[in-house]
Write an enzyme that holds these catalytic residues in place. Structure first.
Site, PDB file in Angstrom:
ATOM      1  N   HIS A  39      12.449  -5.381   4.945  1.00 58.16           N
ATOM      2  CA  HIS A  39      13.563  -5.057   4.058  1.00 58.16           C
ATOM      3  C   HIS A  39      14.871  -5.433   4.734  1.00 58.16           C
ATOM      4  O   HIS A  39      14.910  -5.702   5.932  1.00 58.16           O
ATOM      5  CB  HIS A  39      13.557  -3.560   3.726  1.00 58.16           C
ATOM      6  CG  HIS A  39      13.844  -2.717   4.930  1.00 58.16           C
ATOM      7  ND1 HIS A  39      12.852  -2.342   5.834  1.00 58.16           N
ATOM      8  CD2 HIS A  39      14.999  -2.207   5.417  1.00 58.16           C
ATOM      9  CE1 HIS A  39      13.400  -1.631   6.806  1.00 58.16           C
ATOM     10  NE2 HIS A  39      14.712  -1.530   6.575  1.00 58.16           N
ATOM     11  N   HIS A 118      20.156  -8.654   7.702  1.00 61.52           N
ATOM     12  CA  HIS A 118      19.004  -9.194   8.424  1.00 61.52           C
ATOM     13  C   HIS A 118      17.731  -8.463   8.008  1.00 61.52           C
ATOM     14  O   HIS A 118      17.790  -7.371   7.449  1.00 61.52           O
ATOM     15  CB  HIS A 118      19.197  -9.053   9.939  1.00 61.52           C
ATOM     16  CG  HIS A 118      19.125  -7.639  10.406  1.00 61.52           C
ATOM     17  ND1 HIS A 118      20.175  -6.754  10.279  1.00 61.52           N
ATOM     18  CD2 HIS A 118      18.114  -6.942  10.976  1.00 61.52           C
ATOM     19  CE1 HIS A 118      19.819  -5.575  10.758  1.00 61.52           C
ATOM     20  NE2 HIS A 118      18.562  -5.656  11.185  1.00 61.52           N
TER      21      HIS A 118
END
Length: 163
Positions: A39, A118
């Site tokens: 995620h 990220h």
């Protein structure tokens, strides 16, 4: 309970990245984080009491999700030499800011580190993985939801709500 708000790339996007990283190590064992956990954290909220959860959800209801925004996993890097991540192309900083403001309005103190979009792929350093990430550009996807997630001490993630 320990909470965060995240964007989950679609399954095909995550599988494409995993395939690329697996190919990069040419048969060596690779300790990637679990695919279902991949995620992009918009805001780490830390400990939130059960009593504080309804107020947090109400505040997050007011966040304007920029649906339709195109995102892509591209490039990569690392934090502190022990976290390897895939970068995210596309704007998420404004959404992260909204989520953090909403959390503060609900009396929750989100992590204040600067936002870097990220996706953590492993908690280690691997030269082949980092090299593969440098040239990686995955399939695009369209932002359509964000998720409130509980992180349990055993390392499992539980979706509490999706917007």
């Amino acid at each position: 309970m320990r909470l965060f708000v995240a964007v989950y790339p679609p399954d095909d996007v995550r599988r494409d990245l995993r395939r690329r990283l697996t190919e990069a190590v040419a048969g060596r064992s690779l300790r990637l984080t679990a695919l279902e956990k991949w995620h992009v954290t918009l805001a780490f909220l830390g400990e939130v009491s059960g009593e504080g959860l309804p107020g947090l959800e109400d505040a997050l209801d007011r966040v304007v999700l920029p649906r339709g925004r195109e995102l892509r996993l591209r490039g990569g890097g690392g934090f502190s030499g022990r976290v390897t991540w895939a970068g995210v192309e596309g704007q998420l900083g404004d959404l992260s800011d909204q989520v953090r403001r909403a959390a503060k309005e609900a009396g929750v103190s989100p992590d204040e580190r600067p936002f870097t979009a990220h996706l953590t792929v492993m908690y280690a350093h691997d030269d082949a993985v980092r090299t593969a990430l440098e040239t990686y550009s995955g399939p695009p996807w369209t932002l359509d939801e964000m998720t409130l997630v509980r992180s349990d001490p055993a390392g499992t993630y539980t979706t509490l709500r999706t917007w």
